[in-house]
Each structure stands twice: as C-alpha cells, then as structure tokens.
Enzyme design. Structure first.
Site, PDB file in Angstrom:
ATOM      1  N   SER A  89       3.948  -2.255  -9.157  1.00 35.07           N
ATOM      2  CA  SER A  89       4.718  -3.203  -8.600  1.00 35.07           C
ATOM      3  C   SER A  89       5.984  -3.300  -9.591  1.00 35.07           C
ATOM      4  O   SER A  89       5.729  -3.043 -10.838  1.00 35.07           O
ATOM      5  CB  SER A  89       4.366  -4.407  -8.014  1.00 35.07           C
ATOM      6  N   TYR A 102       0.354 -12.656  -9.600  1.00 40.35           N
ATOM      7  CA  TYR A 102       0.644 -11.301  -9.126  1.00 40.35           C
ATOM      8  C   TYR A 102       1.229 -10.682 -10.657  1.00 40.35           C
ATOM      9  O   TYR A 102       1.130  -9.554 -10.992  1.00 40.35           O
ATOM     10  CB  TYR A 102       1.615 -11.372  -8.219  1.00 40.35           C
TER      11      TYR A 102
HETATM   12  N1  NAD Z   1       5.169  -4.900   0.067  1.00 38.59           N
HETATM   13  C1  NAD Z   1       5.887  -5.199  -1.069  1.00 38.59           C
HETATM   14  O1  NAD Z   1       6.838  -5.626  -1.235  1.00 38.59           O
HETATM   15  C2  NAD Z   1       5.351  -4.686  -2.347  1.00 38.59           C
HETATM   16  C3  NAD Z   1       6.081  -4.272  -3.613  1.00 38.59           C
HETATM   17  C4  NAD Z   1       5.674  -3.865  -4.690  1.00 38.59           C
HETATM   18  C5  NAD Z   1       4.373  -3.468  -4.874  1.00 38.59           C
HETATM   19  N2  NAD Z   1       3.557  -3.525  -3.725  1.00 38.59           N
HETATM   20  C6  NAD Z   1       2.069  -3.151  -3.689  1.00 38.59           C
HETATM   21  O2  NAD Z   1       1.855  -2.102  -2.926  1.00 38.59           O
HETATM   22  C7  NAD Z   1       0.435  -1.959  -2.592  1.00 38.59           C
HETATM   23  C8  NAD Z   1       0.278  -2.064  -0.916  1.00 38.59           C
HETATM   24  O3  NAD Z   1       0.519  -3.202  -0.521  1.00 38.59           O
HETATM   25  P1  NAD Z   1       1.234  -3.552   0.748  1.00 38.59           P
HETATM   26  O4  NAD Z   1       2.592  -3.909   0.570  1.00 38.59           O
HETATM   27  O5  NAD Z   1       1.188  -2.538   1.662  1.00 38.59           O
HETATM   28  O6  NAD Z   1       0.511  -4.752   1.212  1.00 38.59           O
HETATM   29  P2  NAD Z   1      -0.571  -5.328   2.263  1.00 38.59           P
HETATM   30  O7  NAD Z   1      -1.036  -6.650   2.102  1.00 38.59           O
HETATM   31  O8  NAD Z   1       0.284  -4.859   3.590  1.00 38.59           O
HETATM   32  O9  NAD Z   1      -1.629  -4.082   1.872  1.00 38.59           O
HETATM   33  C9  NAD Z   1      -2.650  -4.241   1.154  1.00 38.59           C
HETATM   34  C10 NAD Z   1      -3.873  -3.710   1.396  1.00 38.59           C
HETATM   35  O10 NAD Z   1      -4.722  -3.843   0.361  1.00 38.59           O
HETATM   36  C11 NAD Z   1      -5.987  -3.870   0.926  1.00 38.59           C
HETATM   37  N3  NAD Z   1      -6.851  -4.367  -0.235  1.00 38.59           N
HETATM   38  C12 NAD Z   1      -6.832  -5.938  -0.561  1.00 38.59           C
HETATM   39  N4  NAD Z   1      -8.149  -6.099  -1.038  1.00 38.59           N
HETATM   40  C13 NAD Z   1      -8.833  -5.061  -1.012  1.00 38.59           C
HETATM   41  C14 NAD Z   1     -10.237  -4.637  -1.282  1.00 38.59           C
HETATM   42  N5  NAD Z   1     -10.999  -5.669  -2.158  1.00 38.59           N
HETATM   43  N6  NAD Z   1     -10.746  -3.481  -1.142  1.00 38.59           N
HETATM   44  C15 NAD Z   1     -10.213  -2.485  -0.371  1.00 38.59           C
HETATM   45  N7  NAD Z   1      -8.682  -2.882   0.232  1.00 38.59           N
HETATM   46  C16 NAD Z   1      -8.078  -4.003  -0.074  1.00 38.59           C
HETATM   47  C17 NAD Z   1      -5.780  -4.732   2.170  1.00 38.59           C
HETATM   48  O11 NAD Z   1      -6.784  -4.663   3.176  1.00 38.59           O
HETATM   49  C18 NAD Z   1      -4.465  -4.234   2.842  1.00 38.59           C
HETATM   50  O12 NAD Z   1      -4.631  -2.981   3.530  1.00 38.59           O
HETATM   51  C19 NAD Z   1      -0.086  -3.156  -3.301  1.00 38.59           C
HETATM   52  O13 NAD Z   1      -0.684  -2.708  -4.520  1.00 38.59           O
HETATM   53  C20 NAD Z   1       0.893  -4.113  -3.498  1.00 38.59           C
HETATM   54  O14 NAD Z   1       0.930  -4.883  -4.462  1.00 38.59           O
HETATM   55  C21 NAD Z   1       3.893  -3.906  -2.493  1.00 38.59           C
END
Ligand code: NAD
Length: 215
Positions: A89, A102
């Site tokens: 991130s 985070y």
């Molecule tokens: N949305 C944002 O603004 C953003 C920004 C920067 C980085 N990210 C990163 O992108 C990645 C995807 O996140 P997202 O935005 O799609 O969020 P999200 O919450 O929509 O998806 C996260 C996914 O991780 C899965 N997950 C959580 N714990 C788990 C486990 N123990 N085993 C298997 N799966 C698990 C959840 O089921 C979910 O499907 C993450 O690493 C997040 O930190 C997101």
C-alpha cells in the site's frame, strides 16, 4: 483448454492451507509462474486498537506474505524463475493517517518484499510491491462508512482508482519488472518529499488532518 480460473477458499494466515493450495496448484498445472499475495486488512484507529486487531493485521498483511514465499520459492528457485507480486500500500511507503496497525504492517510488507527482491533477484525471482493509494473496494467504502479518519484522508487526497486500473498498473509494472509499482504516480513524489524533508512532510499531513477534523 482448461478453465481460465478456479476459486479456492484459503485462510492466508494458516500456513498449512497456503502450502496445500500451492502444492495442489503445482500438481494440477505443473508450476506457478506468478503468485499474487493480495489479502489485506485495515482496522482503523491508533494505539488503543487491541492486540487482536494488531495481531490480525500482522498475520494478514505480513505473515501471509512470508507463508506464500516459503511455499512457492523452492520450486521457483529450482527452475530459476518466478514472480511474486505483493500487494502492500502507499501506507507502506508513507503513513496511513488514523490507522497505526495498517501503517506499521504495510511498512513491514514493503520491507519484506524488498528483502526478497534483493536476496533472490539474481536467482531469477522477480518481486514487485504494489502500493496503491485509494482504491474503490469494500475496504475503503467500509472505512468511510465507519467514519475512519484514514479512509477520509485517502478519499480527499487524490484519485480513487478502480480495481481494474490498479490491476492494469500492476501488469504494466510487472512487464517492466519494476520493484515498486505505484498506480497513483503522485505517491512517488510524496515519498521523495518525505525522504528529503521528514519534518516538513509530517507538518503538511498534520495540516490536512486538522482541516478534515476541524468542524
Ligand atoms: N482499497 C484501498 O484503498 C487500498 C489501498 C492500498 C492498498 N490496498 C490493499 O489492497 C489489497 C486488497 O484490498 P481491497 O482494497 O480489495 O480490500 P477488501 O477489504 O475489499 O479485500 C480484502 C480481501 O482480503 C481478504 N482477506 C482478509 N483476510 C484474509 C485471510 N485471512 N485469508 C484470506 N483472505 C483474506 C478478504 O476476504 C477480502 O476479500 C489489500 O492488501 C489492501 O491492504 C487497498
């Protein structure tokens, strides 16, 4: 041609499940060219978040990447090629205002990805750390719905990209074998400013928080 995709439910914080997924995939398809470690969690909050929240963040945002690397590296190293894409991130190179766990664990995720890259690049393993800022997914929507400061800062400080746009940036970055993939190009500038002038950078962030939290 076989199926293009297959879904398997795995808890990425359970090393046995990750090992079994990798072994089963290698058995079915012969090898894994690219492993994407994408799961992530955000708790929101600061030092008051309880240990359960901190441990969950550590296990999903960091330890799951270690489990993935442990499982896929032996076969990748044996044939001298493989690609690990770790979703980290912008919080891993900057600071997720309002989200201590985070920020801390995403910095650790970037550190681990860099360690892997430095250690294994000369043996044919490529590693990229994908570091988006705001992405239009349930994580951001849930954070906004809960009134988390971090989500409000993200939503107010630049473009919120679609998951497709982030995926396209990841593919383009991997085609160039870039370690740091920044779907939001402005993050490179923020990181440079933070490195050059940490105090000035923090002062700007505090100003942004004051603007968002002053009624
Ligand atoms: N949305 C944002 O603004 C953003 C920004 C920067 C980085 N990210 C990163 O992108 C990645 C995807 O996140 P997202 O935005 O799609 O969020 P999200 O919450 O929509 O998806 C996260 C996914 O991780 C899965 N997950 C959580 N714990 C788990 C486990 N123990 N085993 C298997 N799966 C698990 C959840 O089921 C979910 O499907 C993450 O690493 C997040 O930190 C997101």
């Amino acid at each position: 041609m076989g199926p293009l995709a297959r879904g398997v439910a795995v808890d990425v914080t359970d090393e046995e499940q990750v090992r079994a997924l990798v072994a089963d995939t290698e058995r079915r398809h012969g090898r894994i060219d690219v492993f994407c470690a994408n799961a992530g969690v955000s708790t929101g909050g600061g030092v008051e978040v309880d240990d359960t929240g901190w441990e969950r963040s550590w296990r999903v945002n960091v330890l799951a990447h270690v489990y993935a690397a442990r499982a896929v590296l032996p076969a990748m190293l044996a044939r001298g090629s493989g690609y690990l894409l770790h979703t980290c991130s912008a919080a891993g190179v900057l600071t997720a205002v309002g989200d201590a766990a985070y920020t801390t664990t995403k910095h650790a995720a970037v550190g681990f990805a860099e360690w892997l890259s430095v250690t294994y690049r000369d043996r044919g393993i490529r590693v990229s750390a994908l570091c988006p800022q705001g992405v239009d997914t349930p994580m951001l929507a849930d954070g906004l719905a809960a009134g988390h400061l971090g989500a409000r800062v993200i939503a107010s400080s630049g473009a919120v990209l679609s998951p497709d746009a982030v995926a396209a940036a990841a593919v383009a970055g991997m085609a160039e074998e870039r370690f740091l993939i920044l779907p939001h190009p402005e993050v490179a500038d923020y990181a440079r400013r933070r490195a050059e002038d940490p105090d000035g950078w923090q002062s700007g962030l505090r100003k942004l928080v004051r603007r968002l939290t002053t009624p």
